[in-house]
Structure formats: structure tokens, C-alpha cells
Design an enzyme around this catalytic site. Structure first.
Site, PDB file in Angstrom:
ATOM      1  N   SER A   1      25.029 -56.782  -3.190  1.00  0.00           N
ATOM      2  CA  SER A   1      26.388 -56.266  -3.350  1.00  0.00           C
ATOM      3  C   SER A   1      27.392 -57.292  -3.862  1.00  0.00           C
ATOM      4  O   SER A   1      27.346 -58.477  -3.525  1.00  0.00           O
ATOM      5  CB  SER A   1      26.873 -55.766  -1.987  1.00  0.00           C
TER       6      SER A   1
ATOM      7  N   GLY B   1      24.012 -31.194  -6.944  1.00  0.00           N
ATOM      8  CA  GLY B   1      24.208 -32.575  -6.497  1.00  0.00           C
ATOM      9  C   GLY B   1      24.787 -32.613  -5.100  1.00  0.00           C
ATOM     10  O   GLY B   1      25.694 -31.841  -4.759  1.00  0.00           O
TER      11      GLY B   1
ATOM     12  N   HIS C   1      23.227 -50.886 -13.669  1.00  0.00           N
ATOM     13  CA  HIS C   1      23.688 -50.471 -12.349  1.00  0.00           C
ATOM     14  C   HIS C   1      24.451 -49.149 -12.340  1.00  0.00           C
ATOM     15  O   HIS C   1      24.314 -48.347 -11.427  1.00  0.00           O
ATOM     16  CB  HIS C   1      24.594 -51.579 -11.805  1.00  0.00           C
TER      17      HIS C   1
ATOM     18  N   ARG D   1      32.639 -57.292 -13.305  1.00  0.00           N
ATOM     19  CA  ARG D   1      31.190 -57.352 -13.499  1.00  0.00           C
ATOM     20  C   ARG D   1      30.773 -57.667 -14.927  1.00  0.00           C
ATOM     21  O   ARG D   1      29.808 -58.404 -15.152  1.00  0.00           O
ATOM     22  CB  ARG D   1      30.585 -56.011 -13.091  1.00  0.00           C
TER      23      ARG D   1
ATOM     24  N   ALA E   1      30.045 -37.061  -4.458  1.00  0.00           N
ATOM     25  CA  ALA E   1      30.857 -36.109  -5.216  1.00  0.00           C
ATOM     26  C   ALA E   1      30.465 -34.670  -4.882  1.00  0.00           C
ATOM     27  O   ALA E   1      31.321 -33.834  -4.567  1.00  0.00           O
ATOM     28  CB  ALA E   1      30.718 -36.388  -6.715  1.00  0.00           C
ATOM     29  N   GLY E   2      29.176 -34.386  -4.930  1.00  0.00           N
ATOM     30  CA  GLY E   2      28.714 -33.008  -4.723  1.00  0.00           C
ATOM     31  C   GLY E   2      28.904 -32.531  -3.296  1.00  0.00           C
ATOM     32  O   GLY E   2      29.364 -31.406  -3.050  1.00  0.00           O
TER      33      GLY E   2
ATOM     34  N   GLU F   1      29.866 -39.745 -10.809  1.00  0.00           N
ATOM     35  CA  GLU F   1      29.347 -40.607 -11.880  1.00  0.00           C
ATOM     36  C   GLU F   1      28.909 -39.792 -13.095  1.00  0.00           C
ATOM     37  O   GLU F   1      28.790 -40.335 -14.204  1.00  0.00           O
ATOM     38  CB  GLU F   1      28.175 -41.450 -11.330  1.00  0.00           C
TER      39      GLU F   1
ATOM     40  N   HIS G   1      25.293 -55.025 -13.676  1.00  0.00           N
ATOM     41  CA  HIS G   1      25.847 -55.683 -12.490  1.00  0.00           C
ATOM     42  C   HIS G   1      25.337 -57.121 -12.407  1.00  0.00           C
ATOM     43  O   HIS G   1      24.134 -57.362 -12.538  1.00  0.00           O
ATOM     44  CB  HIS G   1      25.413 -54.895 -11.249  1.00  0.00           C
TER      45      HIS G   1
HETATM   46  C1  LIG Z   1      22.588 -50.086  -5.145  1.00  0.00           C
HETATM   47  C2  LIG Z   1      23.938 -49.518  -5.436  1.00  0.00           C
HETATM   48  C3  LIG Z   1      25.025 -49.895  -4.680  1.00  0.00           C
HETATM   49  C4  LIG Z   1      26.285 -49.370  -4.952  1.00  0.00           C
HETATM   50  N1  LIG Z   1      27.347 -49.760  -4.193  1.00  0.00           N
HETATM   51  C5  LIG Z   1      28.565 -49.238  -4.447  1.00  0.00           C
HETATM   52  C6  LIG Z   1      29.686 -49.611  -3.658  1.00  0.00           C
HETATM   53  O1  LIG Z   1      29.579 -50.407  -2.746  1.00  0.00           O
HETATM   54  N2  LIG Z   1      30.884 -49.052  -3.944  1.00  0.00           N
HETATM   55  C7  LIG Z   1      31.047 -48.149  -4.962  1.00  0.00           C
HETATM   56  O2  LIG Z   1      32.151 -47.667  -5.166  1.00  0.00           O
HETATM   57  N3  LIG Z   1      29.983 -47.774  -5.714  1.00  0.00           N
HETATM   58  C8  LIG Z   1      28.756 -48.281  -5.486  1.00  0.00           C
HETATM   59  N4  LIG Z   1      27.694 -47.895  -6.248  1.00  0.00           N
HETATM   60  C9  LIG Z   1      27.863 -46.784  -7.202  1.00  0.00           C
HETATM   61  C10 LIG Z   1      27.860 -45.461  -6.434  1.00  0.00           C
HETATM   62  O3  LIG Z   1      26.927 -45.525  -5.393  1.00  0.00           O
HETATM   63  C11 LIG Z   1      27.519 -44.261  -7.309  1.00  0.00           C
HETATM   64  O4  LIG Z   1      28.240 -44.304  -8.501  1.00  0.00           O
HETATM   65  C12 LIG Z   1      27.879 -42.975  -6.575  1.00  0.00           C
HETATM   66  O5  LIG Z   1      27.299 -42.956  -5.305  1.00  0.00           O
HETATM   67  C13 LIG Z   1      27.452 -41.763  -7.371  1.00  0.00           C
HETATM   68  O6  LIG Z   1      27.724 -40.616  -6.584  1.00  0.00           O
HETATM   69  P1  LIG Z   1      27.526 -39.172  -7.174  1.00  0.00           P
HETATM   70  O7  LIG Z   1      27.856 -38.227  -6.090  1.00  0.00           O
HETATM   71  O8  LIG Z   1      28.266 -39.052  -8.458  1.00  0.00           O
HETATM   72  O9  LIG Z   1      25.977 -39.082  -7.556  1.00  0.00           O
HETATM   73  P2  LIG Z   1      24.644 -39.366  -6.702  1.00  0.00           P
HETATM   74  O10 LIG Z   1      24.899 -39.945  -5.376  1.00  0.00           O
HETATM   75  O11 LIG Z   1      23.727 -40.092  -7.640  1.00  0.00           O
HETATM   76  O12 LIG Z   1      24.068 -37.926  -6.440  1.00  0.00           O
HETATM   77  C14 LIG Z   1      23.468 -37.166  -7.447  1.00  0.00           C
HETATM   78  C15 LIG Z   1      22.980 -35.880  -6.846  1.00  0.00           C
HETATM   79  O13 LIG Z   1      22.587 -35.020  -7.904  1.00  0.00           O
HETATM   80  C16 LIG Z   1      21.307 -34.505  -7.641  1.00  0.00           C
HETATM   81  N5  LIG Z   1      20.677 -34.262  -8.934  1.00  0.00           N
HETATM   82  C17 LIG Z   1      20.598 -35.090 -10.002  1.00  0.00           C
HETATM   83  N6  LIG Z   1      19.997 -34.467 -11.026  1.00  0.00           N
HETATM   84  C18 LIG Z   1      19.701 -33.233 -10.596  1.00  0.00           C
HETATM   85  C19 LIG Z   1      19.065 -32.118 -11.188  1.00  0.00           C
HETATM   86  N7  LIG Z   1      18.644 -32.115 -12.452  1.00  0.00           N
HETATM   87  N8  LIG Z   1      18.889 -31.008 -10.423  1.00  0.00           N
HETATM   88  C20 LIG Z   1      19.325 -30.951  -9.125  1.00  0.00           C
HETATM   89  N9  LIG Z   1      19.950 -31.987  -8.542  1.00  0.00           N
HETATM   90  C21 LIG Z   1      20.121 -33.101  -9.265  1.00  0.00           C
HETATM   91  C22 LIG Z   1      20.606 -35.538  -6.806  1.00  0.00           C
HETATM   92  O14 LIG Z   1      19.572 -34.942  -6.088  1.00  0.00           O
HETATM   93  C23 LIG Z   1      21.775 -36.001  -5.932  1.00  0.00           C
HETATM   94  O15 LIG Z   1      21.919 -35.107  -4.858  1.00  0.00           O
HETATM   95  C24 LIG Z   1      26.442 -48.439  -6.011  1.00  0.00           C
HETATM   96  C25 LIG Z   1      25.344 -48.075  -6.778  1.00  0.00           C
HETATM   97  C26 LIG Z   1      24.098 -48.622  -6.521  1.00  0.00           C
HETATM   98  C27 LIG Z   1      22.965 -48.265  -7.412  1.00  0.00           C
END
Ligand SMILES: Cc1cc2nc3c(=O)[nH]c(=O)nc-3n(C[C@H](O)[C@H](O)[C@H](O)COP(=O)(O)OP(=O)(O)OC[C@H]3O[C@@H](n4cnc5c(N)ncnc54)[C@H](O)[C@@H]3O)c2cc1C
Length: 637
Positions: free
Chosen positions: A284, A40, A401, A330, A44-45, A425, A266
Site C-alpha cells: 500500500s 457488480g 494497478h 503514483r 460501487a455496486g 472504476e 502503482h
Molecule cells: C490491491 C489493491 C489495493 C487498493 N487499495 C486502495 C485503497 O487503499 N484506496 C482506494 O481508494 N483504492 C484502492 N484500490 C482501488 C480500489 O480498490 C478499486 O478501484 C475499487 O475497489 C473498485 O471498486 P468497484 O466497485 O468499482 O469494482 P470492484 O470492486 O472491482 O467490483 C467489481 C464487481 O463487478 C463484478 N463483475 C465484473 N465483471 C462482471 C461481469 N461480466 N458479470 C458480472 N459481474 C461482474 C465483480 O464480480 C465484482 O462484484 C486498490 C486496488 C488494489 C488492486
């Protein structure tokens, strides 16, 4: 197995400091002896990879996209919370902690949430140092706006592109480590399995999405930061490639899955327009700072909004929740929108929409001020709907969402498999039954920049690890299983597309395990999902081969996992005979139709253990102890 959250002792505000001191350290010279896999590249990643590499570990970083920059985090719009109290409006670490615990309807761990609130302030400093262009006020100080479930302004933002800017910061830090040789980057790889050797997470098998070949990688620890599973519902605001595969396959290897039924719906998304859609668009939550939500008072009133006089409008959130108004959390805003539409007051062609109106804000602050704050969101809305929100109210409706459920982790963010850590997440940790807006970015970055660098060190320094290479039998076994699944998918040659099955699953989950749930509907959904899964394995058509780029095959694998995981979501919802946050069990509501918790029987985390294809999963629970806040009926009135 007893779930031990490993929450440190001592007063709440000292736990993290004390824990960091008590964690064993890896000597700086020894860090280069450890290999870590991070799957990821979202916030986070990317933050975890960059920070651990900076410390001296050797990190391999994988993602599905062609570049880390395309991770779903890039889509985040509204902002990131931090208890800086720059607005001098009474914020504090304690208030952010309390709002988050209450926002999550008292279904999260006090210690984790308090740590998150403490770290929030460091995140902002860190990101400013990276050069993130947060919005500033006239005097040059960082500006804040409000998000749901809070009566203070604590949300830092970069127009409507906060996720993008934060991800560019994390990406820059990551690429610096790539250039230094401490991070090896593997884009276009999909993790197909977690490899557990001698009881510990020791590697992954990934599919190279360009060549179709399986590749194996070994390490001393594995970190999953693979995002949420909202796409189980087919239609969601998530990026198209968001999936549950990595987490689900780790679950099958022994990582418990916590609260899978907790899905955030959402309230402000562009309504569904037709059956051809495969994606929904978020508007948003920040828009609710200035936009007012309303419906016509009279059911069935189909007049255009500008012909409905003030006296015939119901600003139902302001009326029902005078303290928080349009900025209720929400889950509350979504349920209320549904309630209004169910009463026949919904607007637009389908009647499944309510208005979000900026007329008053434009009159008060001027169009330029509104454009400066939300210009890109207004533009996006106009491009999709053809309507100009400066002139006519937006139409919005709730959509899937975010997922609060995820792999169970302890205070160190380690799952029930030794050496498997889960961040962002993908874990269940901090948001209970409902996440407050702008807190996901905060959690992902807290996990990646500030928690995992310490806790993984504690694990590596304190755990005897044997040498494991990709020659270990466990890798070969995984490869055989994955190849068998790929061959099976390609050989069915049925007459229905993967998307058709996915859409059908999404409808079942939306109808029966969505904004509201009842036992009868959930039982029905269970049967429907099982039947759908059986049909999938007989009727799906996956064209092409496994030897090169094949997006149908990629999707098929993900949908196969959603079809199993959907059942787990429903089983979890059936088990929780209460309402809490997003989990609204129709049989459990107050006289005012708010979620009614049952703290006596359900003040715990559900954590499910996989028991095999034909067997029911086993439920374990982690009791939630509230020593610092009082459990109350959540109220935003
Ligand atoms: C439209 C939208 C707007 C948002 N706005 C906000 C905001 O304003 N404020 C807020 O706090 N939150 C917001 N959120 C929530 C927030 O964006 C996400 O919860 C957060 O970005 C998740 O980050 P993450 O690093 O956990 O995962 P992600 O950003 O989803 O990254 C996941 C990573 O894992 C990789 N991956 C997944 N499965 C595999 C696999 N099997 N093999 C290899 N790689 C894999 C993907 O390629 C990616 O690199 C929003 C969400 C959405 C949908």
C-alpha cells in the site's frame, strides 16, 4: 454525436445541490414499479444496490464471485480520502478538489471532481454510522494518514484492510435489503451482453457459471459497476477475475469508451519474480508515510542494503521533490523508479526494484508503532518474499494497478446509451490521467451511496419507457450471438492455453503501452495485438464443455475481449500526442523528464465509438473547460 456532459450551470459549489433540486423525482409509492439491474457487488455496486433498494426500487444484483463479499474492492488496503480536516492541517473541500484535478494532470471534469470532494465528507459519516472500524487516535477521534499528491492528512483507514471493512459495511446494507425482498442476489453469474431495446438499456444476458446456462433479465435501467480492466496486462495487482467484458460488450452496443489508454502503474508492488507468476501484490501507498525510497548512488552496486552507508544512498524522491518527498503521486514515483533502474541502480536479483526502507521510522517511533500501522502489510510481504521488512528494506517496483479510463458517463453517470449507468472504476469520470491514492474507494462510494440514487430517479421519472420483457427479440439475438461465441471457443481445439495468449498480450501492453510510450512502439504493438488475436482464434485450446463450471471457458471469453480492447488502448495512446499523468509519451517531456501536456490540442476526453469488427472506432471528444483552476505545469518540487 455531440457529447453532452450535462454539467449543471451556476457556481461550482452549488451545482450538485441545484441539480438535485432540478432532477425529477419518482414518487415514493411509484418506486416499487421500477426494476433496476446492477452488475457488480464491489463498493460501487453494493452501495448502489443497497441504497436504491432502501429507496423502494426492485433491484437485481449480479456478480461473478460466490458472494458479493469477494468483489475486488475487498483487497483495498490503504484508505479512503475525505476533506474532513480532522487533522486541522489546512484541508478543505476546495483543497481536495484542487489536489484531485492537479493529480489527474488536468484531464478531468471540474464539476464532477468538486462534487466528489463535497460528498467525501458524507461518506465518512455514513460509514461510521454503519460501524466501520476506522482507526482512531488516542483521544478516540478518527485518525488520518497521508497519501500521495497531498500535503495534508486526509486518508481514513482501517489498518491495511480499509476496502474489506468498507465492503463489509456495504454488504451488510445490501443483505438487509435481500432479507427484505427488495434485492434479488445473483452470485456466480457473468454478464455476457447488454440488451438494448428501442434505443435504451433494458436488460442483460448472463451466464450461470455453475450450470453454464444463459439467463436473461429485463429491467427499466441497467447499472454497471464492474470494476477496472488492469488485468488486460495479465500481471497486475487486481483480483484474478477483474475483466473488461461487461464494459466492452456495452461498448459494442453503443456505450462510448473514454480514455482507454489511461492506466495507473502503482510504484510500490512486490517485484516480478519469474515467468510462473499470474498475479502481483501491492504494498500500500500508505507505507510511503514512513518508508523512505532509495537506491545505491553507484550503478551496479550489489552490496546488501545494510552494507551501503548513508553517504552512498540516493533518496531520489526526497532529493528531487523536497515538498512532497516520498509522497509524490503514483505516476511520478513509478516513472522515477523506472528511471533509476534504467540507469543500472536497481536492486535485487533482477535489478528491477528499489528499496522502501523503514529503518528510520522504526528508530524514531519504535517497532510497535510501525507494526500497529502496517503489521498486516509487513506480514504479507514477509510471506511472499521470505524477507523481514522490520530488519531489511522492502524491495518494490511499479505494477499495473488501476484504470482511470472507462465507459464515458455524463454528470448523471449515464453512458451514451440511455438507461445505462456506470459507476466506480468502470467509468472514466473523476480521476483524469492519474488517480490519487485513496480516491477510488471515495469515488465508488460517492457514486453508489450518493449520486446514482438521485440521478437514476431523474431518468426514470423523466423518460417514457415502454414495457420490455425478456421475450423481446433483442434478448434472443444476444443469446444466439453468445452461444455462437461459446461454441466457437470450444471447437478450436488448438494447442495453446488461454493464459499463454493472455500473458503474451500483457507483455505487449506492458512493453509498448505501459509506463512510457512512443509512437513507433505503439504502432508495433498494434500489429502484434492484431496478429495475436488472429492466432488466438486458431490456436487456443479451451477444454471441457459449456454445460457446467468451466473456468477455462470463462477466462477465454474475457481474454477474447482483452485482445480486442488492447487494440483500443493502443489506438487511444497513439491518438494522444502529449504526455499527461500516467500517459507518458517519450516525445513529450519537460527538461526534468516530467509529463509535458499539450493543452491547446488535447485538453479533452477521448471517447471512442465502436464501429464493427473490421472498422476503426470513431473518436469523439469532450472538451474540458477549466473555469475555476488555472492550467499549470504540474509540479511536486
Ligand atoms: C490491491 C489493491 C489495493 C487498493 N487499495 C486502495 C485503497 O487503499 N484506496 C482506494 O481508494 N483504492 C484502492 N484500490 C482501488 C480500489 O480498490 C478499486 O478501484 C475499487 O475497489 C473498485 O471498486 P468497484 O466497485 O468499482 O469494482 P470492484 O470492486 O472491482 O467490483 C467489481 C464487481 O463487478 C463484478 N463483475 C465484473 N465483471 C462482471 C461481469 N461480466 N458479470 C458480472 N459481474 C461482474 C465483480 O464480480 C465484482 O462484484 C486498490 C486496488 C488494489 C488492486
Amino acid at each position: 454525436m455531440t457529447l453532452d456532459a450535462k454539467i449543471p450551470g451556476g457556481p461550482l459549489n452549488e451545482k450538485w445541490d441545484r441539480h438535485r433540486f432540478e432532477l425529477k423525482l419518482v414518487n415514493p409509492a411509484n418506486k416499487k414499479k421500477f426494476d433496476i439491474i446492477v452488475v457488480g457487488t464491489g463498493l460501487a455496486g453494493a452501495s448502489a444496490t443497497a441504497t436504491m433498494a432502501e429507496l423502494g426500487y426492485n433491484v437485481k444484483n449480479f456478480c461473478i464471485q460466490d458472494t458479493p463479499r469477494r468483489a475486488h474492492s475487498i483487497a483495498a488496503q490503504g484508505g479512503i480520502n475525505a476533506a474532513k480536516n480532522y487533522a486541522n492541517d489546512g484541508d478543505s473541500i476546495w483543497r481536495l478538489f484542487y489536489d484531485t484535478i492537479k493529480g489527474g494532470d488536468f484531464r478531468s471534469r471540474e464539476a464532477n471532481v468538486y462534487r466528489l470532494s463535497q460528498l467525501s465528507t458524507q461518506i465518512i459519516d455514513h460509514c461510521v454510522a454503519q460501524g466501520i472500524p476506522f482507526a482512531r487516535d488516542y483521544g478516540g477521534l478518527l485518525d488520518n494518514r497521508s497519501f500521495g499528491g497531498a500535503q495534508v492528512s486526509r486518508t481514513f483507514y482501517a489498518k491495511g484492510q480499509t476496502g474489506q471493512q468498507l465492503l463489509l459495511g456495504a454488504y451488510s446494507a445490501l443483505m438487509r435489503q435481500v432479507a427484505k425482498g427488495k434485492v434479488q442476489m445473483f452470485p456466480r453469474r457473468e454478464m455476457m451482453d447488454l440488451v438494448v431495446a428501442d434505443g435504451k438499456a433494458r436488460g442483460v444476458v448472463v451466464r450461470n457459471l455453475i450450470t453454464g446456462k444463459l439467463e436473461t433479465y429485463a429491467a427499466h435501467a441497467v447499472v454497471l459497476a464492474t470494476g477496472g480492466y488492469g488485468n488486460a496486462y495479465f500481471l497486475s495487482t487486481n483480483a484474478m477475475s477483474c475483466n473488461v467484458t461487461a464494459a466492452y460488450r456495452a461498448y459494442k452496443k453503443g456505450a462510448f469508451f473514454a480514455n482507454p489508454c489511461f492506466t495507473q502503474i502503482h510504484p510500490t508492488c512486490i517485484p516480478v519474480h519469474g515467468t510462473y507468476q499470474s498475479k502481483l501484490t501491492l504494498m500500500s501507498e500508505s507505507l510511503r508515510n514512513d518508508g523512505r525510497v532509495w537506491v545505491p548512488k553507484q550503478p551496479g552496486d550489489k552490496r546488501p542494503p545494510n552494507q551501503i552507508p548513508e553517504s552512498e544512498r540516493d533518496y531520489y524522491l526526497e532529493r528531487k521533490y523536497p515538498s512532497f518527498g516520498n509522497l509524490v503521486p503514483r505516476d511520478v514515483a513509478s516513472r522515477n523508479a523506472k528511471e533509476q533502474c534504467d540507469m543500472g541502480k536497481g536492486v535485487g536479483e533482477t535489478g528491477l526494484a528499489v528499496y522502501l526502507d523503514f529503518a528510520d521510522a522504526i528508530k524514531r517511533d519504535g517497532k510497535d508503532a510501525i507494526e500497529a500501522k502496517y503489521g498486516n502489510l509487513f506480514q504479507m510481504y514477509e510471506k511472499i518474499t521470505g524477507e523481514n521488512p522490520y530488519e531489511t528494506p522492502m524491495q518494490i517496483y511499479p505494477a499495473v494497478h488501476y484504470t482511470m479510463g472507462g465507459l464515458w458517463v455524463d454528470y448523471n453517470l449515464m453512458s451514451t446509451i440511455d438507461g445505462l449507468f456506470v459507476l466506480g472504476e468502470a467509468n472514466f469520470s473523476d480521476h483524469g490521467a492519474n488517480r490519487l491514492g485513496a480516491s477510488a474507494l471515495m469515488q465508488g462510494l460517492a457514486d453508489g451511496y450518493f449520486i446514482i440514487p438521485y440521478t437514476i430517479g431523474g431518468y426514470l421519472a423523466g423518460t417514457p419507457l415502454t414495457e420490455v420483457s425478456t421475450d423481446h427479440d433483442a434478448f434472443a439475438k444476444s443469446e444466439i450471438e453468445i452461444n455462437a461465441q461459446v461454441e466457437k471457443l470450444l471447437s478450436i481445439n488448438g494447442n495453446r492455453t488461454v493464459d499463454e495468449f493472455h500473458r503474451e498480450l500483457g507483455m505487449v501492453l506492458w512493453d509498448y503501452c505501459g509506463m512510457s510510450r512512443d509512437m513507433e512502439g505503439l504502432e508495433k504493438a498494434l500489429g502484434m495485438i492484431r496478429d495475436l488475436r488472429t492466432r488466438f482464434w486458431k490456436e487456443v485450446n479451451v477444454p471441457g464443455s459449456g454445460d457446467d463450471l468451466n473456468q477455462s471457458l470463462e477466462k477465454a471469453g474475457r481474454v477474447a475481449d482483452f485482445l480486442e480492447f488492447g487494440e483500443l488502448m493502443v489506438i487511444d495512446a497513439l491518438n494522444r500526442e502529449e504526455s499527461c499523468g500516467c500517459h507518458f509519451n517519450l516525445a513529450c517531456q519537460t527538461e526534468d523528464h516530467e509529463a509535458l501536456r499539450d493543452d491547446e490540442n488535447y485538453c479533452h476526453v477521448n471517447a471512442w465509438e465502436y464501429k464493427g469488427e473490421e472498422a476503426a472506432p470513431t473518436l469523439h471528444t469532450e472538451s474540458l473547460e477549466f473555469e475555476n483552476v488555472e492550467l499549470t505545469q504540474r509540479s511536486y518540487k
